[in-house]
Design a protein around this motif. Structure first.
Motif, PDB file in Angstrom:
ATOM      1  N   MET A   1      67.680  51.358 -29.407  1.00  0.00           N
ATOM      2  CA  MET A   1      66.402  51.217 -28.710  1.00  0.00           C
ATOM      3  C   MET A   1      65.329  50.750 -29.701  1.00  0.00           C
ATOM      4  O   MET A   1      65.306  51.193 -30.851  1.00  0.00           O
ATOM      5  N   GLY A   2      64.426  49.884 -29.210  1.00  0.00           N
ATOM      6  CA  GLY A   2      63.464  49.266 -30.097  1.00  0.00           C
ATOM      7  C   GLY A   2      62.119  49.947 -30.128  1.00  0.00           C
ATOM      8  O   GLY A   2      61.967  51.132 -29.801  1.00  0.00           O
ATOM      9  N   HIS A   3      61.117  49.132 -30.512  1.00  0.00           N
ATOM     10  CA  HIS A   3      59.780  49.691 -30.719  1.00  0.00           C
ATOM     11  C   HIS A   3      59.170  50.188 -29.411  1.00  0.00           C
ATOM     12  O   HIS A   3      58.342  51.107 -29.411  1.00  0.00           O
ATOM     13  N   LYS A   4      59.554  49.586 -28.280  1.00  0.00           N
ATOM     14  CA  LYS A   4      58.992  50.044 -27.001  1.00  0.00           C
ATOM     15  C   LYS A   4      59.422  51.483 -26.685  1.00  0.00           C
ATOM     16  O   LYS A   4      58.639  52.272 -26.151  1.00  0.00           O
ATOM     17  N   SER A   5      60.668  51.791 -27.035  1.00  0.00           N
ATOM     18  CA  SER A   5      61.146  53.168 -26.842  1.00  0.00           C
ATOM     19  C   SER A   5      60.437  54.119 -27.788  1.00  0.00           C
ATOM     20  O   SER A   5      60.144  55.269 -27.432  1.00  0.00           O
ATOM     21  N   ALA A   6      60.150  53.631 -29.004  1.00  0.00           N
ATOM     22  CA  ALA A   6      59.408  54.465 -29.958  1.00  0.00           C
ATOM     23  C   ALA A   6      57.995  54.730 -29.441  1.00  0.00           C
ATOM     24  O   ALA A   6      57.467  55.844 -29.573  1.00  0.00           O
ATOM     25  N   GLU A   7      57.400  53.721 -28.832  1.00  0.00           N
ATOM     26  CA  GLU A   7      56.072  53.907 -28.241  1.00  0.00           C
ATOM     27  C   GLU A   7      56.129  54.875 -27.065  1.00  0.00           C
ATOM     28  O   GLU A   7      55.215  55.684 -26.863  1.00  0.00           O
ATOM     29  N   LEU A   8      57.204  54.775 -26.289  1.00  0.00           N
ATOM     30  CA  LEU A   8      57.380  55.721 -25.177  1.00  0.00           C
ATOM     31  C   LEU A   8      57.491  57.144 -25.702  1.00  0.00           C
ATOM     32  O   LEU A   8      56.879  58.068 -25.149  1.00  0.00           O
ATOM     33  N   TYR A   9      58.259  57.308 -26.762  1.00  0.00           N
ATOM     34  CA  TYR A   9      58.399  58.638 -27.377  1.00  0.00           C
ATOM     35  C   TYR A   9      57.029  59.175 -27.790  1.00  0.00           C
ATOM     36  O   TYR A   9      56.681  60.324 -27.480  1.00  0.00           O
ATOM     37  N   ASP A  10      56.240  58.340 -28.484  1.00  0.00           N
ATOM     38  CA  ASP A  10      54.912  58.776 -28.929  1.00  0.00           C
ATOM     39  C   ASP A  10      54.024  59.113 -27.733  1.00  0.00           C
ATOM     40  O   ASP A  10      53.233  60.077 -27.777  1.00  0.00           O
ATOM     41  N   TYR A  11      54.167  58.342 -26.667  1.00  0.00           N
ATOM     42  CA  TYR A  11      53.351  58.563 -25.461  1.00  0.00           C
ATOM     43  C   TYR A  11      53.691  59.912 -24.822  1.00  0.00           C
ATOM     44  O   TYR A  11      52.790  60.686 -24.465  1.00  0.00           O
ATOM     45  N   ILE A  12      54.990  60.203 -24.694  1.00  0.00           N
ATOM     46  CA  ILE A  12      55.398  61.470 -24.072  1.00  0.00           C
ATOM     47  C   ILE A  12      54.992  62.652 -24.944  1.00  0.00           C
ATOM     48  O   ILE A  12      54.403  63.625 -24.442  1.00  0.00           O
ATOM     49  N   ASN A 123      64.762  45.915 -17.708  1.00  0.00           N
ATOM     50  CA  ASN A 123      65.878  46.446 -18.489  1.00  0.00           C
ATOM     51  C   ASN A 123      65.488  47.709 -19.243  1.00  0.00           C
ATOM     52  O   ASN A 123      66.276  48.655 -19.361  1.00  0.00           O
ATOM     53  N   ASP A 124      64.260  47.702 -19.758  1.00  0.00           N
ATOM     54  CA  ASP A 124      63.766  48.907 -20.444  1.00  0.00           C
ATOM     55  C   ASP A 124      63.709  50.080 -19.467  1.00  0.00           C
ATOM     56  O   ASP A 124      64.137  51.196 -19.781  1.00  0.00           O
ATOM     57  N   ALA A 125      63.177  49.803 -18.271  1.00  0.00           N
ATOM     58  CA  ALA A 125      63.055  50.869 -17.274  1.00  0.00           C
ATOM     59  C   ALA A 125      64.416  51.421 -16.886  1.00  0.00           C
ATOM     60  O   ALA A 125      64.594  52.647 -16.755  1.00  0.00           O
ATOM     61  N   LEU A 126      65.380  50.541 -16.698  1.00  0.00           N
ATOM     62  CA  LEU A 126      66.723  50.995 -16.338  1.00  0.00           C
ATOM     63  C   LEU A 126      67.359  51.805 -17.461  1.00  0.00           C
ATOM     64  O   LEU A 126      68.026  52.815 -17.208  1.00  0.00           O
ATOM     65  N   GLU A 127      67.142  51.361 -18.683  1.00  0.00           N
ATOM     66  CA  GLU A 127      67.699  52.079 -19.830  1.00  0.00           C
ATOM     67  C   GLU A 127      67.077  53.465 -19.962  1.00  0.00           C
ATOM     68  O   GLU A 127      67.774  54.453 -20.174  1.00  0.00           O
TER      69      GLU A 127
END
Length: 277
Positions: A1-12, A123-127
């Motif tokens: 998972m890339g930077h978008k997932s890392a941003e999601l992690y920080d957001y949550i 694809n990000d949403a599905l993942e």
């Protein structure tokens, strides 16, 4: 998972307190359960801390490359909370219902993140959905197992306590004890009485044990044999046993069944037995 997932992690993680408060605010019932909206401030604070810990344990699944680390964190949360809910006698279905409710709240924050970040695609949403659902399913499954295990430990502990209380050997003076038996005695309980009488007689260094049957309503051949086995076993370890309190109906049943009291000291009641001593 890339930077978008890392941003999601920080957001949550950055919104974990808000997510927890939204879940607490979703409570509607005031039915006296742990998840009622009118629980004590102490319980509410416990729920708040445990739910925040849940977010911290689960959210790394979006960024961690080590599946074992994520599983260990979730397993630690499950084991701690499942044991607590079992001690608090919270039914498993209530916990699962709350996890299901929180899944919707948690996913709502992921959806908000997706809307706010135009660079995230389908694809990000599905993942993320797949990771989220797999994680929640894992937690529910492990929670059910751990809750059951904790329940079994509590039941075994309670049963052991009941067994000990149901056949206590009471010392009345040096070398002398009383075993008052109360209620119905089946073959299982008779076996426990045998084990308890031997163990406690040795621990208390008894020479004589009075077995009082005044409060026993029914006795059959199997139970009588178990009691005789208790007395025979006590004799082997040097403890003389005396029976007292055999009720008339039990005596009549014993004779009908051919139970032989020959060679056994028997007294009408415990007081008479102690007077004779």
């Amino acid at each position: 998972m890339g930077h978008k997932s890392a941003e999601l992690y920080d957001y949550i993680i950055g919104n974990k307190e808000k997510i927890t408060e939204k879940w607490l605010a979703s409570r509607k019932k005031a039915d006296g359960s742990m998840y009622s909206k009118n629980v004590s401030p102490l319980i509410e604070e416990q729920l708040r801390k445990q739910n925040t810990a849940f977010i911290e344990a689960m959210t790394p699944v979006f960024v961690s490359k080590e599946e074992e680390e994520c599983s260990e964190a979730m397993e630690n949360w499950v084991e701690t909370v499942a044991a607590a809910r079992a001690r608090q006698a919270v039914p498993l279905h209530e916990v699962i219902a709350q996890i299901r409710l929180f899944r919707g709240i948690y996913w709502g924050y992921i959806r908000d993140f997706f809307v706010e970040h135009s660079e995230a695609d389908r694809n990000d949403a599905l993942e993320w959905a797949e990771v989220l659902n797999n994680s929640f399913d894992y937690i529910i499954e492990r929670f059910a197992i751990r809750h059951y295990e904790a329940d079994q430990r509590i039941l075994q502990s309670q049963q052991q306590m009941i067994n000990e209380l149901s056949s206590p050997v009471i010392p009345i003076k040096k070398g002398v004890g009383i075993l008052p038996l109360v209620g119905d005695i089946d073959t299982h309980r008779a076996k426990l009485i045998l084990e308890t009488a031997l163990e406690q007689s040795v621990n208390q260094q008894l020479d004589t044990l009075y077995i009082d049957l005044s409060a026993v309503a029914i006795i059959d051949t199997m139970v009588a044999q178990q009691i005789f086995q208790v007395m025979a076993s006590l004799k082997i370890i040097g403890v003389e046993s005396v029976l007292s309190g055999i009720r008339p109906e039990i005596a009549q049943t014993a004779i009908t069944l051919g139970i032989d009291f020959k060679g056994i000291k028997v007294h009408a009641n415990l007081m008479r037995a102690l007077e004779q001593a």
